[in-house]
Write an enzyme that holds these catalytic residues in place. Structure first.
Site, mmCIF file in Angstrom:
data_model
loop_
_atom_site.group_PDB
_atom_site.id
_atom_site.type_symbol
_atom_site.label_atom_id
_atom_site.label_comp_id
_atom_site.label_asym_id
_atom_site.label_seq_id
_atom_site.Cartn_x
_atom_site.Cartn_y
_atom_site.Cartn_z
ATOM 1 N N ARG A 15 0.841 -1.199 0.000
ATOM 2 C CA ARG A 15 0.000 0.000 0.000
ATOM 3 C C ARG A 15 0.877 1.251 0.000
ATOM 4 N NH1 ARG A 15 -3.627 -1.354 5.188
ATOM 5 N NH2 ARG A 15 -1.611 -2.236 5.817
ATOM 6 N N LYS A 75 1.675 2.446 7.195
ATOM 7 C CA LYS A 75 2.075 1.769 8.423
ATOM 8 C C LYS A 75 3.077 2.616 9.191
ATOM 9 C CE LYS A 75 0.891 -1.672 9.620
ATOM 10 N NZ LYS A 75 -0.273 -1.961 10.505
ATOM 11 N N TYR A 94 -1.119 5.036 10.188
ATOM 12 C CA TYR A 94 -1.474 4.094 11.250
ATOM 13 C C TYR A 94 -0.272 3.952 12.171
ATOM 14 C CZ TYR A 94 -5.670 2.443 8.786
ATOM 15 O OH TYR A 94 -6.897 2.359 8.180
ATOM 16 N N HIS A 96 -0.704 2.460 15.904
ATOM 17 C CA HIS A 96 -0.913 1.320 16.805
ATOM 18 C C HIS A 96 0.139 1.305 17.914
ATOM 19 C CE1 HIS A 96 -4.013 -0.227 14.178
ATOM 20 N NE2 HIS A 96 -3.186 -0.191 13.149
ATOM 21 N N GLU A 118 -5.982 5.450 13.196
ATOM 22 C CA GLU A 118 -6.896 4.547 13.887
ATOM 23 C C GLU A 118 -7.608 5.171 15.079
ATOM 24 O OE1 GLU A 118 -2.871 3.795 15.894
ATOM 25 O OE2 GLU A 118 -3.600 4.183 13.853
ATOM 26 N N ASP A 270 -2.596 -5.954 15.562
ATOM 27 C CA ASP A 270 -1.939 -4.640 15.518
ATOM 28 C C ASP A 270 -1.958 -3.953 16.872
ATOM 29 O OD1 ASP A 270 -0.936 -4.390 12.962
ATOM 30 O OD2 ASP A 270 -2.780 -3.584 12.127
#
Length: 366
Positions: A15, A75, A94, A96, A118, A270
């Site tokens: 991605r 990520k 993201y 996490h 998120e 995650d």
């Protein structure tokens, strides 16, 4: 503002943070966009498409980080990227962090303004930038579970949808949020027997209205979890605490109750996973077997379908990215309380309550 994106480095992560359409939107708003060469190839976007949309292509990720005020990724940064981060730079991706204290510590040390997809909320308290990936992960969880229950992978060797004269497989879904709902849709679609557990009676009532007799809904108690696990062929863990560590609802002792060769797909990995025996795996080596139970715990499941995932994600993140670029982060969060919830780290401080609680930080204000 100078906005940039780089190639993702996580295992089999194809991605990309910005699509050419995103680039055009930023440029139309008067911003400059920089893209690392080849960053979008895995998702189906060529450098030429980015250039045509108005981006400047740079050869290395360091050049992009050095040039840009805001980095848009998919990520969290890998350890080799930590050195690129700098004081006051906006990192929009993201994160996490509840499952990655080393990264949280580094972002605090560097003074990065870290905005996590998120934990951004909309006006109704939903998580709009997490939703598309939860939808994809939910559908993929059944697809992957159906594969790894095959005997060649150590599974029970059953067909989840069954055939005439043979009992259908039993899929248990723990958590009835977006990912759990889309897992249920996929499970019903292959004609499996489906049980879904959640702690929200209103959510259970809603899901029963949607699925009718196709899904059995149960209130999530220790007794119901134990019973469901003992009958399950495939267990899908889709529990979420926004920004926080996932509770371990499937404990190691529960594995002994399960059928040998049953499969657990832990979508929540995650955030640490909802199964005590889970640990993060990769697309290269996606499963491990413990107590006779096959565990699939890939931390970037939607990376397996990068074009769909990239476009779906970009459609939701662009709104907030443009607000940050147009107004600056401070004004943008003043205008949008939901975006404020997305800020995890700011000015060497942890400013998100769930992240602070999970990692033992003192919660501070932005």
């Amino acid at each position: 503002m100078k906005v940039g994106t780089t190639k993702e480095l996580k295992n089999h992560e194809y991605r990309v943070g910005l699509t050419p359409d995103n680039v055009m939107a930023y440029v139309t708003h008067g911003h400059k966009v920089y893209v690392e060469a080849g960053a979008g190839v895995g998702a189906g976007f060529s450098d030429e498409e980015y250039t045509a949309a108005g981006a400047t292509i740079l050869a290395t990720p360091k050049e992009v980080f050095d040039t840009c005020d805001m980095i848009v990724k998919v990520k969290e940064p890998e350890e080799c990227e930590y050195g690129y981060l700098r004081e006051g730079q906006i990192l929009y991706t993201y994160l996490h962090l509840a499952a990655n204290k080393a990264l949280a510590d580094k972002l605090i040390e560097k003074g990065v303004k870290a905005v996590a997809f998120e934990t951004i909320k909309d006006g109704m308290g939903n998580l709009p930038c997490l939703r598309p990936m939860s939808q994809i992960a939910g559908r993929l969880s059944v697809q992957e579970g159906a594969k790894y229950i095959e005997q060649s992978f150590g599974g029970r060797g059953i067909l989840l949808g069954g055939v005439p004269g043979v009992e259908r497989g039993k899929i248990v879904i723990i958590g009835g949020g977006v990912a759990g709902t889309y897992a249920a849709k996929a499970a019903v679609g292959i004609d499996a027997q489906v049980t879904l557990l959640d702690i929200n009676p209103n959510r259970l009532a809603y899901l029963e209205d949607i699925f009718g007799a196709s899904v059995t809904t149960l209130y999530s108690t220790e007794a119901n979890i134990r019973k469901a696990l003992s009958e399950a062929d495939l267990v899908i863990g889709s529990v979420l605490i926004p920004g926080g560590s996932t509770p371990k609802l499937v404990r190691r002792e529960h594995l002994k109750l399960m059928k040998k060769g049953a499969v657990i797909v832990d979508i929540a990995i995650d955030q640490g996973g909802c199964c005590e025996s889970s640990h993060t795996t990769t697309h290269d080596d996606p499963i491990f077997i413990e107590e006779g139970i096959v565990h699939y715990c890939v931390g970037n499941m939607p990376g397996a379908v990068p074009h769909t995932s990239t476009v779906a994600l970009a459609n939701t993140t662009i709104k907030y990215g443009l607000s940050i670029a147009d107004n600056g982060l401070e004004k943008a969060v003043a205008l949008d309380a939901g975006l404020r919830d997305g800020v995890n780290i700011y000015d060497h401080k942890c400013v998100n309550a769930n992240v602070a609680k999970s990692l033992g930080y003192t919660l501070e204000t932005m």
